[in-house]
Design an enzyme around this catalytic site. Sequence first.
Site, PDB file in Angstrom:
ATOM      1  N   ASP A 139       0.855  -1.191   0.000  1.00 55.43           N
ATOM      2  CA  ASP A 139       0.000   0.000   0.000  1.00 55.43           C
ATOM      3  C   ASP A 139       0.891   1.241   0.000  1.00 55.43           C
ATOM      4  O   ASP A 139       2.069   1.177   0.372  1.00 55.43           O
ATOM      5  CB  ASP A 139      -0.945   0.017   1.206  1.00 55.43           C
ATOM      6  CG  ASP A 139      -0.215   0.114   2.534  1.00 55.43           C
ATOM      7  OD1 ASP A 139       0.813  -0.567   2.679  1.00 55.43           O
ATOM      8  OD2 ASP A 139      -0.638   0.892   3.403  1.00 55.43           O
TER       9      ASP A 139
ATOM     10  N   GLU B 178       0.085  -0.947   5.717  1.00 55.01           N
ATOM     11  CA  GLU B 178       1.159  -0.442   6.592  1.00 55.01           C
ATOM     12  C   GLU B 178       1.038   1.047   6.824  1.00 55.01           C
ATOM     13  O   GLU B 178       1.363   1.541   7.898  1.00 55.01           O
ATOM     14  CB  GLU B 178       2.528  -0.771   5.965  1.00 55.01           C
ATOM     15  CG  GLU B 178       3.709  -0.577   6.914  1.00 55.01           C
ATOM     16  CD  GLU B 178       4.281   0.826   6.925  1.00 55.01           C
ATOM     17  OE1 GLU B 178       5.080   1.128   7.815  1.00 55.01           O
ATOM     18  OE2 GLU B 178       3.930   1.648   6.049  1.00 55.01           O
TER      19      GLU B 178
HETATM   20 ZN   LIG Z   1       6.916   2.025   4.043  1.00 56.64          ZN
END
Ligand SMILES: [Zn+2]
Length: 478
Positions: A117, A181
């Site tokens: 992501d 994340e």
């Molecule tokens: Zn990163």
Amino acid sequence: MVVIIFLCAVVLVCAVRTVVFGMKRRTFSADTLKAAALDPKDLERLRKLVRIKSVSHQNPEDRDLAEFRKIKGWITGEYPRLARTCELHFESPLCCYLIWKGSNPSLKPGLFCAHYDVVGTEGQRWTMDPFGGDLFDGYVWGRGTLDTKCTMAGMLCAAEALIGEGFVPERTLYFAFGGDEEQTGNEGAGTLSRIFEEKGLFFDYVLDEGSIVAKDMIPGMPAHIALIGIAEKGIAKFRLKTACTGGHAAHPPRVTAAGRLARALYRLERKKAPLGLTKEVRLFLEGLAPYGSLALRILFSNLWLFKPVILLFFSLKPKMAAVVRTTRSITVMRGSDKDNVLPQNAEAIINCRILPGDTVIRALETCRRVIKDRRVEVLADDPGSNFDPKRAGSLKYFKPLCAAVGAVFPYAPAVPHLVTATTDSKQYADISSEIYRFVPLVLDEEEVDRIHGSDERISLINYYRCIVFFKEALRSLS
Ligand SMILES: [Zn+2]
């Protein structure tokens, strides 16, 4: 007389330590890697990954899961040997993992991770399409090229090439990829960590993103320093809330909710957390000592004597101060929505980054103590996304990792480093005691600022270094 003898002894100890640390200096050789050696197929793999708009938003409902689902097709389509050789597990659009079986089942597995992501580009001006994966001026342009689609593509390119060469790892290797994340990591790496735990897995080591090969960033040191993250600061969000009678702005009470909140925030900013030299930062400074100018070598070889000077020096610049103290940033403030209405409730969010040795609970209690006002509530906001700091393990794999770093960056000393940001690797802390955080790219300050900023791009040579590094690391850590 006693004083003179004492001073002579101090000088002698300093001199001996400086000489001993100086002897640890490694010799270096020149850079031999050339971007021209980059396989065009590997280049295309990164460009295609950049074109997947796997954007994490503040509100998880805003993300386009159809884009995240494309990761499965990208892995199976771009890495046919890997898809044939490994067990592939696509758990959800937000996480997947691959198992590359080793020849010796008695060895504990190793874990290589990354996230796919990326943050959005709202409000930013870009020269190129941030999701175009354009090739221009020796760079692949786009969001995620540095953070951290480069390592995801790079480690898979390395494995694909090694399989083609007939390489079989001795220990079983896992590749784990998360898709959130940039939020909490709970749905991606957090889910994978729970799956691994249920399977009874314990990893001998974990290698995730983190520190870089810093270029021209540390004055008085060689131009390139390979920083290997051995520890990570904790993260916590604290919510400050206070209430008061609202009403018309024409006749305010003596103290308003906004005024009380402002006083609490002022106290937090004025009384900063104490400075401390953790074991991890000592290792960093002592690792740098052999390579510094004489003055730095004397200072860093003798932390027992110069600790106060070093702490004072670090406290002068925000980026350096973050390494030696728990930081508290005021990020969100809310009061009245109308200019003529007093707020009944005022609140703020403190984003706290916690130094190893401290904990979320202790940082929360310290905030309450510093604010010294019972009418201001201080609460842990979203406790599931608060994490205690992760300390260094036994550093059993630091040497083999340095060997892989040395093969790609033979001109850069490798030193242990404390990561001040957070990474997905914190999710794996219960199933491995050896976590390393390293992105094999040479970046200067300007390039680092492009991470999450506009015109993020990776040079072809950096991407090539990334692939070569993972080939070395997969070999030396297998
Ligand atoms: Zn990163």
